[in-house]
Motif scaffolding. Sequence first.
Motif, PDB file in Angstrom:
ATOM      1  N   GLY A 201       0.812  -1.211   0.000  1.00 34.20           N
ATOM      2  CA  GLY A 201       0.000   0.000   0.000  1.00 34.20           C
ATOM      3  C   GLY A 201       0.847   1.263   0.000  1.00 34.20           C
ATOM      4  N   TRP A 202       1.710   1.397   1.006  1.00 35.54           N
ATOM      5  CA  TRP A 202       2.568   2.579   1.069  1.00 35.54           C
ATOM      6  C   TRP A 202       3.567   2.602  -0.093  1.00 35.54           C
ATOM      7  N   GLY A 203       3.976   1.412  -0.556  1.00 37.13           N
ATOM      8  CA  GLY A 203       4.873   1.366  -1.706  1.00 37.13           C
ATOM      9  C   GLY A 203       4.235   1.921  -2.964  1.00 37.13           C
ATOM     10  N   LEU A 204       2.928   1.711  -3.116  1.00 40.35           N
ATOM     11  CA  LEU A 204       2.225   2.292  -4.262  1.00 40.35           C
ATOM     12  C   LEU A 204       2.251   3.819  -4.204  1.00 40.35           C
ATOM     13  N   GLN A 205       2.095   4.379  -3.006  1.00 47.17           N
ATOM     14  CA  GLN A 205       2.174   5.838  -2.901  1.00 47.17           C
ATOM     15  C   GLN A 205       3.582   6.322  -3.221  1.00 47.17           C
ATOM     16  N   ALA A 206       4.596   5.590  -2.751  1.00 46.71           N
ATOM     17  CA  ALA A 206       5.971   5.970  -3.067  1.00 46.71           C
ATOM     18  C   ALA A 206       6.210   5.938  -4.575  1.00 46.71           C
ATOM     19  N   ALA A 207       5.667   4.908  -5.255  1.00 40.07           N
ATOM     20  CA  ALA A 207       5.827   4.806  -6.703  1.00 40.07           C
ATOM     21  C   ALA A 207       5.093   5.938  -7.418  1.00 40.07           C
ATOM     22  N   GLY A 208       3.866   6.232  -6.951  1.00 39.78           N
ATOM     23  CA  GLY A 208       3.121   7.329  -7.553  1.00 39.78           C
ATOM     24  C   GLY A 208       3.821   8.657  -7.378  1.00 39.78           C
ATOM     25  N   PHE A 209       4.361   8.902  -6.180  1.00 40.73           N
ATOM     26  CA  PHE A 209       5.074  10.149  -5.917  1.00 40.73           C
ATOM     27  C   PHE A 209       6.382  10.217  -6.713  1.00 40.73           C
ATOM     28  N   ALA A 210       7.049   9.069  -6.896  1.00 43.98           N
ATOM     29  CA  ALA A 210       8.258   9.060  -7.712  1.00 43.98           C
ATOM     30  C   ALA A 210       7.936   9.463  -9.151  1.00 43.98           C
ATOM     31  N   ALA A 211       6.785   9.012  -9.663  1.00 49.15           N
ATOM     32  CA  ALA A 211       6.367   9.403 -11.009  1.00 49.15           C
ATOM     33  C   ALA A 211       6.103  10.906 -11.081  1.00 49.15           C
ATOM     34  N   VAL A 212       5.511  11.463 -10.029  1.00 45.91           N
ATOM     35  CA  VAL A 212       5.317  12.913  -9.974  1.00 45.91           C
ATOM     36  C   VAL A 212       6.666  13.620 -10.010  1.00 45.91           C
ATOM     37  N   GLY A 213       7.633  13.093  -9.254  1.00 45.67           N
ATOM     38  CA  GLY A 213       8.962  13.683  -9.258  1.00 45.67           C
ATOM     39  C   GLY A 213       9.612  13.662 -10.625  1.00 45.67           C
ATOM     40  N   TRP A 214       9.405  12.568 -11.372  1.00 43.45           N
ATOM     41  CA  TRP A 214       9.962  12.483 -12.715  1.00 43.45           C
ATOM     42  C   TRP A 214       9.355  13.536 -13.629  1.00 43.45           C
ATOM     43  N   VAL A 215       8.058  13.776 -13.486  1.00 45.21           N
ATOM     44  CA  VAL A 215       7.404  14.822 -14.279  1.00 45.21           C
ATOM     45  C   VAL A 215       7.992  16.187 -13.928  1.00 45.21           C
TER      46      VAL A 215
END
Length: 228
Positions: A201-215
């Motif tokens: 669960g928390w890993g999904l948020q980390a992955a989503g936030f990492a994608a935001v960082g890439w943008v």
Amino acid sequence: MSQVQTTAPRGDIRTASRWFGALILPIGPAAIALLRYLLPYDTVDDPATITSKMLAHPGRASLVLWLAFVGVLTLVPGAYFVARLIRQRAPLLTALSLLLVVPGYLALPWMTSTDIFTWSGGQAGLDAASITRVAEATHGSVGVAGVVFVVGHVLGTVLLGSALWRSRMVPRWAAVATAISQPIHFIAAIILVSHTLDLVGWGLQAAGFAAVGWVILRLRDDEWEPLP
């Protein structure tokens, strides 16, 4: 006739700001993901059981407290950088999500206060019964902080994921991963009691936030923050 400025002024920190935001975004959720996986007790355990499990695993409990400290320092800045990226595309959802997640994240130190005392009591040589009695006599603000934390970070993250979807500035999977991350955490912590699912669960948020960082990294400085 005025001239158009073609170079950044001295002291321009926009590039540094983008890099800082991109790097810090996944750190908080990733730290809490590891915390929830390594937690030596279950969220639904009673105080006596929590005390006994923490005293039995002091090294793991200490690592959990360090991870919580990392989360305290990085979760709110991470939410800020997400909001900064999408606020013009989804202003209402972004504002509502921040009104929930920021107080929720700020309540985290209150949530860890009992664990800090339990670990410290064990290191000081106090017996488990004494530690448990103190843990059961916590201040009323700890209970209120628990409600603020649960409602704020679960519902707020759902809204933040919805705002990411509405903004169309990140991949769809990143918005969905963010939106469903904390409902999964809630199910894992309270209903199914699965540390592995909590990590997911928390890993999904980390992955989503990492994608935001890439943008954010791929933006030009003027897109991130236009010069006056």
